[in-house]
Design a protein around this motif. Structure first.
Motif, PDB file in Angstrom:
ATOM      1  N   PRO A  45       5.193  10.634  -5.333  1.00 18.86           N
ATOM      2  CA  PRO A  45       6.471  10.341  -4.658  1.00 18.86           C
ATOM      3  C   PRO A  45       6.781  11.255  -3.479  1.00 18.86           C
ATOM      4  N   ASN A  46       6.114  12.387  -3.388  1.00 12.87           N
ATOM      5  CA  ASN A  46       6.360  13.317  -2.290  1.00 12.87           C
ATOM      6  C   ASN A  46       5.358  13.173  -1.155  1.00 12.87           C
ATOM      7  N   TYR A  47       4.523  12.150  -1.210  1.00 13.74           N
ATOM      8  CA  TYR A  47       3.484  11.971  -0.199  1.00 13.74           C
ATOM      9  C   TYR A  47       4.124  11.688   1.157  1.00 13.74           C
ATOM     10  N   GLY A  48       4.143  12.717   1.997  1.00 13.98           N
ATOM     11  CA  GLY A  48       4.869  12.650   3.257  1.00 13.98           C
ATOM     12  C   GLY A  48       4.387  11.590   4.217  1.00 13.98           C
ATOM     13  N   ASP A  49       3.068  11.430   4.342  1.00 11.72           N
ATOM     14  CA  ASP A  49       2.547  10.457   5.306  1.00 11.72           C
ATOM     15  C   ASP A  49       2.979   9.041   4.959  1.00 11.72           C
ATOM     16  N   ALA A  50       2.961   8.695   3.684  1.00 16.06           N
ATOM     17  CA  ALA A  50       3.396   7.356   3.269  1.00 16.06           C
ATOM     18  C   ALA A  50       4.879   7.173   3.560  1.00 16.06           C
ATOM     19  N   ARG A  51       5.657   8.213   3.319  1.00 14.71           N
ATOM     20  CA  ARG A  51       7.095   8.126   3.596  1.00 14.71           C
ATOM     21  C   ARG A  51       7.361   7.973   5.090  1.00 14.71           C
ATOM     22  N   ILE A  52       6.603   8.687   5.906  1.00 14.86           N
ATOM     23  CA  ILE A  52       6.771   8.563   7.363  1.00 14.86           C
ATOM     24  C   ILE A  52       6.440   7.143   7.800  1.00 14.86           C
ATOM     25  N   GLY A  95       4.659  18.415  11.399  1.00 18.20           N
ATOM     26  CA  GLY A  95       5.988  18.264  11.979  1.00 18.20           C
ATOM     27  C   GLY A  95       6.398  16.844  12.306  1.00 18.20           C
ATOM     28  N   THR A  96       5.574  15.863  11.947  1.00 20.89           N
ATOM     29  CA  THR A  96       5.854  14.478  12.318  1.00 20.89           C
ATOM     30  C   THR A  96       7.180  13.982  11.742  1.00 20.89           C
ATOM     31  N   ALA A  97       7.460  14.314  10.493  1.00 19.58           N
ATOM     32  CA  ALA A  97       8.712  13.859   9.881  1.00 19.58           C
ATOM     33  C   ALA A  97       9.910  14.436  10.613  1.00 19.58           C
ATOM     34  N   TRP A  98       9.824  15.716  10.976  1.00 21.53           N
ATOM     35  CA  TRP A  98      10.925  16.338  11.724  1.00 21.53           C
ATOM     36  C   TRP A  98      11.088  15.672  13.089  1.00 21.53           C
ATOM     37  N   MET A  99       9.967  15.363  13.729  1.00 22.97           N
ATOM     38  CA  MET A  99      10.003  14.704  15.039  1.00 22.97           C
ATOM     39  C   MET A  99      10.670  13.331  14.918  1.00 22.97           C
ATOM     40  N   GLN A 100      10.289  12.558  13.916  1.00 24.68           N
ATOM     41  CA  GLN A 100      10.866  11.229  13.738  1.00 24.68           C
ATOM     42  C   GLN A 100      12.354  11.304  13.394  1.00 24.68           C
ATOM     43  N   LEU A 101      12.747  12.287  12.580  1.00 22.23           N
ATOM     44  CA  LEU A 101      14.173  12.492  12.293  1.00 22.23           C
ATOM     45  C   LEU A 101      14.939  12.796  13.574  1.00 22.23           C
ATOM     46  N   SER A 137       9.066   4.775   6.718  1.00 20.94           N
ATOM     47  CA  SER A 137      10.292   4.950   7.516  1.00 20.94           C
ATOM     48  C   SER A 137      10.205   4.176   8.822  1.00 20.94           C
ATOM     49  N   LEU A 138       9.004   4.105   9.400  1.00 27.35           N
ATOM     50  CA  LEU A 138       8.828   3.350  10.641  1.00 27.35           C
ATOM     51  C   LEU A 138       9.062   1.861  10.407  1.00 27.35           C
ATOM     52  N   LEU A 139       8.636   1.359   9.245  1.00 26.88           N
ATOM     53  CA  LEU A 139       8.903  -0.042   8.900  1.00 26.88           C
ATOM     54  C   LEU A 139      10.404  -0.272   8.752  1.00 26.88           C
ATOM     55  N   PHE A 168       0.813  -1.196   0.000  1.00 23.25           N
ATOM     56  CA  PHE A 168       0.000   0.000   0.000  1.00 23.25           C
ATOM     57  C   PHE A 168       0.862   1.268   0.000  1.00 23.25           C
ATOM     58  N   LEU A 169       1.876   1.302   0.868  1.00 24.20           N
ATOM     59  CA  LEU A 169       2.714   2.498   0.956  1.00 24.20           C
ATOM     60  C   LEU A 169       3.482   2.734  -0.333  1.00 24.20           C
ATOM     61  N   ASP A 170       4.016   1.649  -0.917  1.00 26.36           N
ATOM     62  CA  ASP A 170       4.744   1.800  -2.173  1.00 26.36           C
ATOM     63  C   ASP A 170       3.817   2.285  -3.285  1.00 26.36           C
ATOM     64  N   ARG A 171       2.583   1.801  -3.268  1.00 34.74           N
ATOM     65  CA  ARG A 171       1.609   2.245  -4.279  1.00 34.74           C
ATOM     66  C   ARG A 171       1.311   3.730  -4.101  1.00 34.74           C
ATOM     67  N   ALA A 172       1.120   4.166  -2.865  1.00 27.09           N
ATOM     68  CA  ALA A 172       0.860   5.585  -2.610  1.00 27.09           C
ATOM     69  C   ALA A 172       2.028   6.434  -3.097  1.00 27.09           C
ATOM     70  N   LEU A 173       3.231   5.948  -2.896  1.00 27.50           N
ATOM     71  CA  LEU A 173       4.412   6.699  -3.337  1.00 27.50           C
ATOM     72  C   LEU A 173       4.567   6.668  -4.851  1.00 27.50           C
ATOM     73  N   SER A 174       4.095   5.604  -5.498  1.00 26.59           N
ATOM     74  CA  SER A 174       4.178   5.570  -6.959  1.00 26.59           C
ATOM     75  C   SER A 174       3.220   6.594  -7.568  1.00 26.59           C
ATOM     76  N   ILE A 175       2.121   6.879  -6.876  1.00 25.48           N
ATOM     77  CA  ILE A 175       1.164   7.879  -7.344  1.00 25.48           C
ATOM     78  C   ILE A 175       1.685   9.282  -7.049  1.00 25.48           C
TER      79      ILE A 175
END
Length: 127
Positions: free
Chosen positions: A10-17, A47-53, A20-22, A1-8
């Motif tokens: 590529p900048n979709y931040g929530d899918a990348r976050i 700010g979730t991506a910054w928090m996780q970084l 990244s947890l996986l 699912f996440l890879d599919r969202a990113l294929s649609i």
């Protein structure tokens, strides 16, 4: 699912976050970092991506970098207690007692039911 969202999108931040947890659970911290850094470039992201970084950097002992990322998260989400607590801990690790106390007291004012924060404040007050 996440890879599919990113294929649609590529900048979709929530899918990348989420991806990244996986990666992080699998121990692939470099891949987790790449996805989080990409997520920070999504203008829709909070700010979730910054928090996780920042959490990755804290684990790696890069506390000064974590502070920078947490301040960016704070600018995005405001004074959220999870961000403030991580920021207070980071300042404490840098031996910046003044900023650590100010940030942790602000967090406690927002949510007084935080025993760990109360304990951290007492420890800093006794230094």
């Amino acid at each position: 699912f996440l890879d599919r969202a990113l294929s649609i999108d590529p900048n979709y931040g929530d899918a990348r976050i989420n991806r990244s947890l996986l990666f992080r659970r699998r121990g692939d911290l470099a891949a987790a970092r790449r996805d989080l850094e990409a997520a920070t470039r999504d203008p829709r992201a909070d700010g979730t991506a910054w928090m996780q970084l920042a959490l990755l950097d804290l684990e790696a002992g890069r506390t000064a970098q974590a502070v920078t990322e947490l301040e960016k998260a704070r600018r995005r989400v405001g004074d959220r207690t999870d961000v403030l607590n991580a920021l207070g801990e980071s300042y404490s690790r840098l031996n910046d007692r003044k900023n650590a106390l100010a940030i942790l007291k602000k967090s406690l004012a927002i949510d007084p039911d935080q025993p760990n924060v109360k304990s951290a404040i007492l420890n800093l007050d006794n230094q």
